[in-house]
Design an enzyme around this catalytic site. Structure first.
Site, PDB file in Angstrom:
ATOM      1  N   HIS A  93       0.812  -1.210   0.000  1.00  0.00           N
ATOM      2  CA  HIS A  93       0.000   0.000   0.000  1.00  0.00           C
ATOM      3  C   HIS A  93       0.848   1.263   0.000  1.00  0.00           C
ATOM      4  CE1 HIS A  93      -3.261  -2.873   0.774  1.00  0.00           C
ATOM      5  NE2 HIS A  93      -3.883  -2.047  -0.032  1.00  0.00           N
ATOM      6  N   GLU A 108     -10.777 -11.802  -4.232  1.00  0.00           N
ATOM      7  CA  GLU A 108      -9.340 -11.673  -3.977  1.00  0.00           C
ATOM      8  C   GLU A 108      -8.833 -12.750  -3.036  1.00  0.00           C
ATOM      9  OE1 GLU A 108      -8.557  -7.802  -2.234  1.00  0.00           O
ATOM     10  OE2 GLU A 108     -10.435  -7.818  -1.133  1.00  0.00           O
ATOM     11  N   ASP A 133      -4.207  -9.117  -3.798  1.00  0.00           N
ATOM     12  CA  ASP A 133      -4.418 -10.132  -2.765  1.00  0.00           C
ATOM     13  C   ASP A 133      -4.623 -11.515  -3.361  1.00  0.00           C
ATOM     14  OD1 ASP A 133      -4.146  -8.864  -0.237  1.00  0.00           O
ATOM     15  OD2 ASP A 133      -5.936  -7.709  -0.713  1.00  0.00           O
ATOM     16  N   CYS A 180      -9.443  -4.470 -10.295  1.00  0.00           N
ATOM     17  CA  CYS A 180      -8.881  -3.245  -9.729  1.00  0.00           C
ATOM     18  C   CYS A 180      -7.518  -3.472  -9.083  1.00  0.00           C
ATOM     19  CB  CYS A 180      -9.855  -2.622  -8.729  1.00  0.00           C
ATOM     20  SG  CYS A 180     -10.237  -3.736  -7.370  1.00  0.00           S
TER      21      CYS A 180
HETATM   22  C1  PEP Z   1      -6.282  -6.003  -4.429  1.00  0.00           C
HETATM   23  O1  PEP Z   1      -6.108  -6.760  -3.486  1.00  0.00           O
HETATM   24  O2  PEP Z   1      -5.924  -6.265  -5.606  1.00  0.00           O
HETATM   25  C2  PEP Z   1      -6.932  -4.687  -4.215  1.00  0.00           C
HETATM   26  C3  PEP Z   1      -7.286  -3.933  -5.227  1.00  0.00           C
HETATM   27  O3  PEP Z   1      -7.115  -4.269  -2.935  1.00  0.00           O
HETATM   28  P1  PEP Z   1      -5.922  -3.757  -1.986  1.00  0.00           P
HETATM   29  O4  PEP Z   1      -4.693  -3.579  -2.865  1.00  0.00           O
HETATM   30  O5  PEP Z   1      -6.357  -2.477  -1.382  1.00  0.00           O
HETATM   31  O6  PEP Z   1      -5.773  -4.869  -1.023  1.00  0.00           O
HETATM   32 MG    MG Z   2      -7.126  -6.406  -1.605  1.00  0.00          MG
END
Ligand code: PEP
Ligand code: MG
Length: 580
Positions: A192, A434, A458, A505
């Site tokens: 993140h 995910e 994930d 996403c």
């Molecule tokens: C993912 O896991 O691909 C996602 C978009 O959520 P995050 O990266 O916030 O876990």
């Molecule tokens: Mg995620």
């Protein structure tokens, strides 16, 4: 001396500037015997360091009290009490006199003995106190040795930050007017922290191993966040080369910007929704600026970080409403709170977990704290009157869990209806896919929701059992693994069989080496960092659906990752980071 480091490009762009290092604190404490004549001065030095530390702690206590309230400053009062305890300070002074050893050695030994003995006791409270004492110990040592640690708040000139690691919440606090780039030893492209770098549009390189220990504040550096390269003390040739590259990068950006108002569709007219991922409010203007078709993922947890309290319903309502307005005439997919993993909230008072990525994260946390979940759902529903908000739940692992989340949602809706509050009655609900258990049962989940959004960050982490922020395993974290490609296909087919749409996403959606493949696998929507939208759009506009499908069926027929990599490399004219 010139040094070149290769890491993982986390946020594109090139910057040339001066380094600012945030070193991990690592004191080397030597044992030095003293002459009789030196002992008195050593005790004085120790006492002065303790006094200075007390003053520092009082200042921090005041500031925290002022900014965040007494609940958060109490910890510093406790630190002060420890330092004022004669058992701690007079005892050390006495031992300096008796052993005739240097104060840092005597003090460090006393702190270590003490913390080691209480750390062994199976008592959460005492273990916490051991941490407090270690923390104070470091402060006092720093003052004896006279070595200050710089913090992000000390940055006054334009700089490129180097650190062993930055937490996502550190990253949110980076001053964009001062920090023009950053580099960390740890982390991966889907951490993140890297996601925040892209949100802030700051060039960044992560997974640089030990670079933060090999660079000093003030060293000249080049950071290439596109290629993942860092050059410390660059040569004249490097500078010339990178200045040219910056010129080229700017030109390319200008070219890409021209695509802003062109549709995101294939050569043969298939429209692929190309949305933007949003973490902070400041990004909202970037959605239309980069020509995205709405917001495909609004990571609401960033509203909750770096604060002593939780955002209340009205504050959340305002944030969601402005996202809905920024997305018009398209939609915004608001993801309910996804904390846990590498996004830790200090304001929830949650106990530390051994495996936070496998712990009380995302929907699990929301279901265990319904008051937080309901407040958020109420705020989202109230903000939905423009009829362009969709909601999705993160980390769904089973149909029961999805139904539980939907039941809370139904309760909130009913309550608002009773009170006569307006909201969008046809609001679409989706699930993030995910977790492997959700991917495998996607056919069941597809019957219950309006859409899926695949979170590859994930999905890859959990399918391949690779911590997404562990730079040592980055070489194994590969979206081209046949298990991932087959999962994506399975999820897309399950959604389509029920007449539902499916998007992606996760970061895989923003890698242009995969765009044709993902379209061929059935993605109706791709959502990327705003800054990456134009590049993906450029590629979409060069693809024919029939070629995309042929690519997908070719890779799905392959059994090992090496065959997939070789094939993907052969069809990609541009860079394919995961192909070798
Ligand atoms: C993912 O896991 O691909 C996602 C978009 O959520 P995050 O990266 O916030 O876990
Ligand atoms: Mg995620």
């Amino acid at each position: 001396m010139r040094k070149l480091f290769k890491g993982v490009g986390a946020s594109p762009g090139i910057v040339i500037g001066k380094a600012f290092t945030l070193q991990a604190e690592d004191f080397v404490v030597l044992k030095v015997p003293l002459k009789d004549s030196e002992v008195g001065a050593e005790v004085k030095k120790f006492n002065a360091a303790v006094e200075l530390t007390k003053r520092e702690i009082r200042e921090i206590e005041l500031k925290v009290n002022r900014d965040m309230g007494s609940k958060h400053s109490n910890i510093f009062s406790a630190h002060l009490m420890i330092l004022e305890d004669p058992a701690m300070t007079t005892e050390v002074a006495k031992q300096i006199r008796e052993t005739k050893l240097n104060s840092e050695f005597v003090f460090h030994s006393a702190v270590t003995r003490f913390t080691d003995s209480i750390a062994k006791i199976d008592d959460e409270y005492l273990r916490e106190r051991a941490n407090d004492i270690r923390d104070i110990g470091r402060r006092v040592l720093r003052n004896i040795i006279g070595k200050g640690r710089e913090t992000l708040a000390d940055i006054t000139d334009e700089s490129i930050v180097f650190s062993r690691d930055l937490t996502p919440s550190d990253t949110v606090m980076l001053r964009r007017d001062k920090v023009i780039g950053f580099c960390t030893d740890m982390g991966g492209k889907t951490s993140h922290t890297a996601i925040m770098a892209r949100a802030l549009e700051i060039p960044a390189v992560v997974a640089l191993s030990t670079v933060s220990t090999q660079i000093k504040t003030g060293d000249p550096v080049i950071v290439d966040g596109t290629e993942g390269i860092v050059i410390v003390n660059p040569s004249e040739d490097d500078l010339r080369l990178y200045e040219k590259k910056i010129g080229k990068f700017i030109q390319e950006e200008a070219q890409l910007a021209k695509l802003k108002d062109f549709p995101s569709e294939t050569l043969d007219g298939h429209v692929i929704e190309l949305a933007a991922n949003i973490e902070i409010q400041d990004e909202l203007p970037l959605v239309s600026r980069h020509g995205a078709t709405g917001i495909g993922l609004y990571r609401t947890e960033f509203l909750f970080l770096n604060r002593p309290d939780l955002p209340n319903e009205d504050e959340q309502f305002r944030a969601y409403k402005s996202a809905a307005e920024a997305a018009l005439p398209r939609s915004v997919i608001i993801r309910t709170l996804d904390v846990g993993g590498d996004k830790l909230l200090s304001n929830l008072g949650l106990p530390k977990e051994e495996n936070p990525f496998l712990g009380l994260r995302a929907i699990r946390l929301c279901l265990s704290r319904p008051e937080i979940f309901k407040t958020q759902l109420r705020a989202i529903l109230r903000a939905s009157t423009l009829e362009n908000i969709k909601i999705m739940f993160p980390m769904i692992s089973s149909v029961e869990e999805l139904r539980q989340a939907m039941a809370v949602y139904a309760e909130v809706r009913e309550d608002l209806e009773k009170k006569g509050v307006e909201f969008d009655k046809d609001l679409e609900l989706g699930a993030m896919i995910e977790i492997p258990s959700a991917a495998v049962t996607a056919d069941v989940l597809a019957k219950e929701v309006d859409f899926f959004s695949i979170g590859t960050n994930d999905l890859i982490q959990y399918t391949l059992a690779i911590d997404r922020v562990n730079e040592k395993l980055a070489y194994m974290y590969n979206p081209l693994h046949p298990s991932i490609l087959r999962s994506i296909k399975r999820i897309a087919s399950a959604a389509h069989a029920e007449g539902k749409w499916v998007g992606m996403c996760g970061e895989m959606a923003s890698d242009t080496a995969f765009t044709a493949l993902l379209i061929g696998l059935g993605m109706d929507e791709l959502s990327t960092a705003p800054i990456l939208v134009p590049e993906v759009k450029k590629v979409i506009r060069t693809i024919k659906m029939e070629d995309a499908r042929a690519i997908a069926s070719a890779v799905l027929s392959m059994n090992d990752i090496n065959a997939v990599k070789k094939y993907m490399k052969s069809i990609n004219t541009g860079a394919c980071k995961f192909c070798s």
